[in-house]
Design a protein around this motif. Structure first.
Motif, PDB file in Angstrom:
ATOM      1  N   GLY A 189       0.793  -1.226   0.000  1.00  9.43           N
ATOM      2  CA  GLY A 189       0.000   0.000   0.000  1.00  9.43           C
ATOM      3  C   GLY A 189       0.821   1.268   0.000  1.00  9.43           C
ATOM      4  O   GLY A 189       0.345   2.308   0.448  1.00  9.43           O
ATOM      5  N   GLY A 190       2.044   1.211  -0.502  1.00  5.93           N
ATOM      6  CA  GLY A 190       2.903   2.383  -0.508  1.00  5.93           C
ATOM      7  C   GLY A 190       2.302   3.541  -1.294  1.00  5.93           C
ATOM      8  O   GLY A 190       1.659   3.348  -2.325  1.00  5.93           O
ATOM      9  N   VAL A 191       2.502   4.751  -0.785  1.00  9.68           N
ATOM     10  CA  VAL A 191       2.008   5.940  -1.471  1.00  9.68           C
ATOM     11  C   VAL A 191       3.117   6.980  -1.554  1.00  9.68           C
ATOM     12  O   VAL A 191       4.077   6.970  -0.780  1.00  9.68           O
ATOM     13  CB  VAL A 191       0.784   6.565  -0.760  1.00  9.68           C
ATOM     14  N   THR A 192       2.945   7.877  -2.519  1.00  7.99           N
ATOM     15  CA  THR A 192       3.791   9.055  -2.654  1.00  7.99           C
ATOM     16  C   THR A 192       2.910  10.278  -2.431  1.00  7.99           C
ATOM     17  O   THR A 192       1.757  10.309  -2.867  1.00  7.99           O
ATOM     18  CB  THR A 192       4.431   9.101  -4.052  1.00  7.99           C
ATOM     19  N   PHE A 193       3.446  11.273  -1.736  1.00  8.11           N
ATOM     20  CA  PHE A 193       2.713  12.513  -1.496  1.00  8.11           C
ATOM     21  C   PHE A 193       3.280  13.617  -2.393  1.00  8.11           C
ATOM     22  O   PHE A 193       4.461  13.931  -2.322  1.00  8.11           O
ATOM     23  CB  PHE A 193       2.812  12.921  -0.025  1.00  8.11           C
ATOM     24  N   TRP A 194       2.414  14.169  -3.243  1.00  7.72           N
ATOM     25  CA  TRP A 194       2.787  15.245  -4.159  1.00  7.72           C
ATOM     26  C   TRP A 194       2.356  16.562  -3.513  1.00  7.72           C
ATOM     27  O   TRP A 194       1.168  16.821  -3.355  1.00  7.72           O
ATOM     28  CB  TRP A 194       2.109  15.029  -5.508  1.00  7.72           C
ATOM     29  N   VAL A 195       3.328  17.370  -3.108  1.00 10.46           N
ATOM     30  CA  VAL A 195       3.072  18.589  -2.355  1.00 10.46           C
ATOM     31  C   VAL A 195       3.360  19.807  -3.231  1.00 10.46           C
ATOM     32  O   VAL A 195       4.454  19.938  -3.787  1.00 10.46           O
ATOM     33  CB  VAL A 195       3.933  18.640  -1.081  1.00 10.46           C
ATOM     34  N   ARG A 196       2.377  20.710  -3.331  1.00  8.63           N
ATOM     35  CA  ARG A 196       2.525  21.897  -4.180  1.00  8.63           C
ATOM     36  C   ARG A 196       2.063  23.154  -3.438  1.00  8.63           C
ATOM     37  O   ARG A 196       1.117  23.103  -2.654  1.00  8.63           O
ATOM     38  CB  ARG A 196       1.684  21.748  -5.447  1.00  8.63           C
ATOM     39  N   ASN A 197       2.722  24.248  -3.746  1.00 13.33           N
ATOM     40  CA  ASN A 197       2.338  25.554  -3.230  1.00 13.33           C
ATOM     41  C   ASN A 197       1.453  26.223  -4.272  1.00 13.33           C
ATOM     42  O   ASN A 197       1.922  26.609  -5.344  1.00 13.33           O
ATOM     43  CB  ASN A 197       3.583  26.402  -2.959  1.00 13.33           C
TER      44      ASN A 197
END
Length: 228
Positions: A189-197
């Motif tokens: 269940g691995g996830v990546t978090f895409w963080v944007r301003n």
């Protein structure tokens, strides 16, 4: 290009069959940032992504894992907080910030805490259990890793919040967008978090940041032959 924040600077493992669908439309650069120290709490690096978004990279534990603090100038969330949670909290407090939650990329012990598999003695690794012990710090992890994380950390059902592909998390207010990308392979269940301003960009990270956990390293990719 989009910057990728890896979990480790050194892990040499090679994985076969890591999917590329989630990176297909993004230009990615994997980065290792320069050191910085604040008081007696050392940070590996601090990266500014415009007004209202900073990323702090700490290297903690006997495996030298990278862990992250993301802040908007007032509140902060951790990414894969483990090994030395009090130190992470002291670092956040030193900056005058409030730690309001924890994001976890996958359920392995060196990211969530708990007992090292196959190891006896020495006690468990600090992690999500210590982060949530006061009952006021929510934590998020991929839905496919919920069961593994509960077993690994001893945290009961209902404390973890499951996230899925495409979920948008408002953990740092409306100006910082956190999007979940499912990246199974290193764990189920691995996830990546895409963080944007979304308020103001930066030449350092114009398309945002990917927090990949152990899916992508600075010079390699994560193993896909591990349990879970």
């Amino acid at each position: 290009p989009l910057r990728t924040m890896s979990a480790s600077p050194w892990k040499p493992w090679v994985a076969a069959g890591l999917g590329r669908r989630w990176l297909g439309h993004l230009r990615v650069v994997v980065v290792c940032l320069s050191p910085l120290a604040i008081g007696h709490v050392d940070a590996a690096a601090v990266l500014s992504c415009g007004d209202g978004l900073r990323v702090h990279q700490l290297a903690l534990g006997q495996m030298n894992n990278y862990q992250y603090v993301i802040d908007n100038g007032v509140d902060a969330v951790s990414v894969d907080a483990a090994w030395d949670v009090p130190r992470i909290r002291r670092y956040v407090e030193k900056l005058g910030l409030r730690l309001t939650g924890g994001l976890y990329t996958h359920g392995h012990f060196d990211h969530t805490g708990g007992q090292m598999p196959g190891m006896s003695g020495g006690g468990p690794v600090q992690g999500a259990a210590e982060l949530t012990k006061n009952g006021d710090t929510p934590i998020w992890i991929g839905a496919g890793d919920i069961e593994a994380a509960e077993l690994q950390t001893g945290i009961g059902h209902g404390v973890w919040t499951a996230v899925h592909e495409g979920d948008s998390l408002s953990v740092l207010g409306s100006d910082v967008k956190v999007t979940v990308i499912e990246t199974p392979g290193h764990s189920r269940g691995g996830v990546t978090f895409w963080v944007r301003n979304t308020k103001s960009g930066s030449s350092e990270c114009p398309e945002g940041l990917l927090f990949t956990g152990d899916s992508v390293f600075i010079k390699n990719v994560g193993r896909t032959d591990l349990p879970g």
